[in-house]
Write an enzyme that holds these catalytic residues in place. Structure first.
Site, short mmCIF file in Angstrom:
data_model
loop_
_atom_site.label_atom_id
_atom_site.label_comp_id
_atom_site.label_asym_id
_atom_site.label_seq_id
_atom_site.Cartn_x
_atom_site.Cartn_y
_atom_site.Cartn_z
N GLY A 164 -0.65 -2.06 6.66
CA GLY A 164 -0.53 -3.29 7.44
C GLY A 164 -1.85 -4.03 7.49
O GLY A 164 -2.69 -3.88 6.59
N THR A 182 0.85 -1.19 0.00
CA THR A 182 0.00 0.00 0.00
C THR A 182 0.89 1.25 0.00
O THR A 182 2.01 1.19 0.52
CB THR A 182 -0.86 -0.04 1.29
OG1 THR A 182 -1.86 -1.02 1.11
CG2 THR A 182 -1.49 1.28 1.63
N VAL A 235 -13.30 -4.05 2.79
CA VAL A 235 -12.68 -2.72 2.85
C VAL A 235 -11.72 -2.70 4.03
O VAL A 235 -12.09 -3.09 5.14
CB VAL A 235 -13.76 -1.62 3.01
CG1 VAL A 235 -13.10 -0.26 3.18
CG2 VAL A 235 -14.71 -1.61 1.82
N1 ASP Z 1 -3.80 -1.84 5.15
C1 ASP Z 1 -4.18 -2.37 3.88
C2 ASP Z 1 -5.48 -3.12 4.00
O1 ASP Z 1 -5.72 -3.72 5.02
C3 ASP Z 1 -3.16 -3.29 3.31
C4 ASP Z 1 -1.78 -2.73 3.18
O2 ASP Z 1 -1.33 -1.95 4.00
O3 ASP Z 1 -1.11 -3.08 2.20
O4 ASP Z 1 -6.23 -3.14 3.07
#
Ligand code: ASP
Length: 303
Positions: free
Chosen positions: A211, A160, A189
């Protein structure tokens, strides 16, 4: 007047990749994103515009989990989310979109509307009406991610992307953009588009998280950092407490945060977090693989 400052991340997960070519390209993308934000700030632009400029570069880079090259849902489709907020309490977010080329531009369109969070096709339509470029959903799907979905359907790696900024007028802004978690059920989501969970900005702090989204949502992680700062914690303490709360729920990840005094932190409790930093008067710096513990905490006196 404040000294402009930008911090970006491209996800907390295992150390990013192993192929040095990917490492090199990823680092170059991080520097390009910092340069894009820097150009906005040099023109006297708003922190929010700088955040959007940086996030657009990161969304366009197909090795990160946002925009083109984002992770795929269990059924092979893509569902993108993004959020944008600034210290004047302006906030906009989109979730589950698949047509707006730069999801952060979709978040911007919502921010300019009376709503705060818009979903799916309706969000894409609102973005299109605001002039945000639209593409076919297949545009976002890369061969690399198709292969990774087959090989490791629920790989916990997170790439992300996000950015936080303090501009010369002392305004703060935060933005985050993601495809979610590889193999997620369609309709899931995460924390990224939820104001106060994965993304937050107010007059004191700006935060972008990455995360295990469910844990960040349960903790209200980004707003929780602002609350700790309001109660007198410094930024490092506040972010550590939030990450500890996330961890106490079994969640792992990281975040970038800065405050109105120009302190910046980039803590994570995973094997690595691709990230970058630029402060007016310094050269932009980015870390993809090497883990310099000093790089996790940068205070104004380092400038
Ligand atoms: N936090 C994001 C989610 O849970 C994933 C990520 O940080 O890559 O969708």
């Amino acid at each position: 007047m404040a000294t402009p400052l930008v911090v970006i991340h491209a996800g907390a997960g295992r150390k990013f990749g192993t192929a040095s070519e990917q490492e090199h390209r990823s680092r170059a993308a991080l520097i390009e994103a910092l340069d894009a934000a820097r150009a906005v700030l040099h023109d006297g632009g708003h922190a929010r515009a700088a955040v959007e400029a940086a996030v657009r570069v990161l969304e366009d880079f197909e090795l990160f989990n946002a925009g083109r090259g984002a992770v795929l849902c269990a059924d092979g489709t893509v569902e993108l989310s993004a959020a944008l907020m600034s210290s004047d309490a302006a906030a906009g977010a989109v979730a589950g979109i698949s047509r707006t080329r730069f999801p952060i531009a979709g978040a911007h369109a919502v921010l300019d509307s009376p709503q705060v969070l818009m979903l799916g096709d309706a969000a894409d339509r609102l973005a299109a009406e605001a002039g945000a470029e639209q593409v076919n959903p297949t545009y976002f799907i890369t061969e690399r991610e198709r292969g990774r979905l087959l090989e490791s359907p629920s790989d916990p790696d997170h790439q992300t992307v996000g950015a936080v900024c303090l501009d010369g007028e002392g305004r703060l802004a935060a933005g985050t953009s993601t495809g979610g978690i590889r193999g997620q059920p369609p309709g899931r989501v995460g924390d990224c588009p939820l104001i106060g969970a994965g993304t937050w900005a107010d007059g004191r702090v700006a935060v972008s998280c990455t995360g295990d989204g469910e844990a960040f949502i349960r903790v209200g992680a980004a707003r929780c950092i602002a609350a700790h700062v309001e109660c007198g914690a410094d930024l490092a303490q506040a972010t550590q407490r939030a990450l500890e709360s996330v961890r106490s729920l079994g969640g792992r990840g990281g975040l970038i945060a800065l405050d109105a005094d120009g302190n910046a932190v980039m803590p994570f409790n995973t094997g690595g977090m691709a990230r970058g930093f630029w402060r007016e008067g310094q050269e932009p710096e980015a870390w993809v693989i090497e883990e310099d513990p000093q790089a996790r905490l940068l205070e104004p006196e380092d400038a």
